[in-house]
Design an enzyme around this catalytic site. Structure first.
Site, PDB file in Angstrom:
ATOM      1  CE  LYS A  85      22.216  28.003   2.160  1.00 46.49           C
ATOM      2  NZ  LYS A  85      22.970  28.258   3.818  1.00 46.49           N
ATOM      3  NE  ARG A 104      16.056  30.781   5.170  1.00 49.31           N
ATOM      4  CZ  ARG A 104      16.805  29.899   3.667  1.00 49.31           C
ATOM      5  NH1 ARG A 104      17.766  29.144   3.722  1.00 49.31           N
ATOM      6  NH2 ARG A 104      16.027  30.990   2.682  1.00 49.31           N
TER       7      ARG A 104
HETATM    8  C1  LIG Z   1      18.206  33.736   4.181  1.00 53.76           C
HETATM    9  N1  LIG Z   1      18.953  32.186   4.293  1.00 53.76           N
HETATM   10  C2  LIG Z   1      19.853  31.908   4.041  1.00 53.76           C
HETATM   11  S1  LIG Z   1      20.402  32.060   1.629  1.00 53.76           S
HETATM   12  C3  LIG Z   1      21.332  31.488   1.033  1.00 53.76           C
HETATM   13  C4  LIG Z   1      20.245  30.181   0.702  1.00 53.76           C
HETATM   14  O1  LIG Z   1      19.646  29.568   1.091  1.00 53.76           O
HETATM   15  N2  LIG Z   1      21.035  29.511  -1.023  1.00 53.76           N
HETATM   16  C5  LIG Z   1      20.286  29.345  -1.671  1.00 53.76           C
HETATM   17  C6  LIG Z   1      18.841  29.765  -2.335  1.00 53.76           C
HETATM   18  C7  LIG Z   1      18.733  28.685  -3.313  1.00 53.76           C
HETATM   19  C8  LIG Z   1      19.725  26.826  -3.773  1.00 53.76           C
HETATM   20  C9  LIG Z   1      20.127  26.755  -2.464  1.00 53.76           C
HETATM   21  C10 LIG Z   1      20.708  27.932  -1.647  1.00 53.76           C
HETATM   22  N3  LIG Z   1      20.725  30.933   3.970  1.00 53.76           N
HETATM   23  C11 LIG Z   1      20.764  30.818   5.614  1.00 53.76           C
HETATM   24  C12 LIG Z   1      21.060  29.912   6.667  1.00 53.76           C
HETATM   25  O2  LIG Z   1      21.892  28.756   6.070  1.00 53.76           O
HETATM   26  N4  LIG Z   1      20.438  30.162   7.368  1.00 53.76           N
HETATM   27  C13 LIG Z   1      19.610  31.685   8.251  1.00 53.76           C
HETATM   28  N5  LIG Z   1      18.699  31.792   9.235  1.00 53.76           N
HETATM   29  N6  LIG Z   1      19.520  32.216   6.470  1.00 53.76           N
HETATM   30  C14 LIG Z   1      19.074  31.774   5.900  1.00 53.76           C
END
Ligand SMILES: Cn1c(SCC(=O)Nc2ccccc2)nc2c(=O)[nH]c(N)nc21
Length: 280
Positions: free
Chosen positions: A221, A255
């Site tokens: 992130k 995650r």
């Molecule tokens: C679905 N989901 C997401 S998506 C955002 C993400 O990964 N962006 C991202 C995608 C690709 C690269 C960098 C960042 N973040 C969370 C979290 O922090 N907690 C829970 N429970 N679910 C989540």
């Protein structure tokens, strides 16, 4: 501490890895629906081999500015993949969605857990989680993905996020979801500045006051690549550091995109905790 679904039990006494499986078109370079599904299933099997305990399947990108996906389109993306994984493995599968209809279809296809970045606030979501008696991760987000990073503001981010989660836990219990089936998540990057994200990481252990499992998702992130001034493709070191810190601070589910490396880091954390306990 453990979570259960039907006759499956998952012990959370040691931190477990949740592998990210995006089945959105922008997460694969090209190819049609069929080829994308095959690539997703291959990636899923690799993450299981690399040490993932849960696979988090998402059909709608929640990146700031991402277009909304229609319900049926989201179902058409995730259901075939869930069915194919379920045919090969009894691993834990979570559905990353906020839509009640997608939750229902995913659970009927074999998903065990709901992972909702909107904390079951969309119409019908609480009812599906209660009806299907599946564990649910409720996450804090300030605003909506399109606008959440404009100007995040809190009195005290940890206190405010905990207050939100307290309210959502009450809503879940009022809807008939048993407290033991709830997992909490501060929602790194969802309406938070860099400083907010690191205060939430520094104070992550205070989320154990609820007596519930905690999920942390910081992998790749902006709180990492903006800090180390790298591109989003060069954040493995920072992601591993965040996963390690979160596990050391008691987060039970981590995650991540990089399963193999994170699984090894979590074993180092678990061993260190055991050694510390022995020393007492
Ligand atoms: C679905 N989901 C997401 S998506 C955002 C993400 O990964 N962006 C991202 C995608 C690709 C690269 C960098 C960042 N973040 C969370 C979290 O922090 N907690 C829970 N429970 N679910 C989540």
């Amino acid at each position: 501490m453990e979570i259960t679904h039907k006759n499956k039990r998952l012990s959370l006494d040691s931190p477990v890895v949740m592998g990210i499986l995006n089945v959105t078109p922008d997460s694969f370079s090209d190819g049609g629906q069929y080829q994308q599904s095959n690539k997703a299933i291959e990636h899923a099997m690799q993450m299981l081999a690399d040490g993932a305990t849960i696979l988090d399947i998402g059909g709608e990108s929640t990146r700031p500015g991402a277009a909304d996906v229609a319900e049926q389109e989201e179902i058409d993306r995730v259901v075939p993949v869930i069915k194919a994984i379920r045919a090969q493995s009894d691993c834990w599968i979570s559905i990353d969605t906020s839509k009640a209809a997608v939750m229902r279809a995913a659970i009927d296809a074999g998903a065990d857990l709901i992972n909702d970045v909107r904390a079951l606030q969309e119409p019908g979501a609480l009812e599906v989680a209660a009806e299907r008696q599946v564990p649910v991760c409720i996450m804090h987000m300030q605003g909506q993905p399109r606008t959440m990073q404009a100007a995040p503001a809190y009195d005290n981010v940890t206190r405010d996020v905990k207050a939100f989660l307290t309210e959502r836990i009450q809503a879940c219990e009022a809807a008939g979801i048993s407290r033991q089936q709830i997992i909490l998540d501060p929602g790194y990057g969802f309406g938070k500045s860099l400083a907010h994200n690191y205060q939430l990481l520094a104070e992550l252990d205070s989320f154990h006051d609820f007596g519930l499992p905690v999920l942390a998702g910081m992998s790749r992130k902006s709180m990492i690549y903006k800090l180390v001034d790298k591109t989003p493709h060069d954040v493995l070191g920072g992601s591993i550091a965040c996963a390690t810190l979160a596990a050391q601070k008691g987060a039970q589910i981590i995650r991540v995109h990089d399963v193999k490396e994170t699984a090894d880091a979590l074993r180092v954390v678990a061993m260190t905790k055991r050694a510390g306990a022995l020393g007492e």
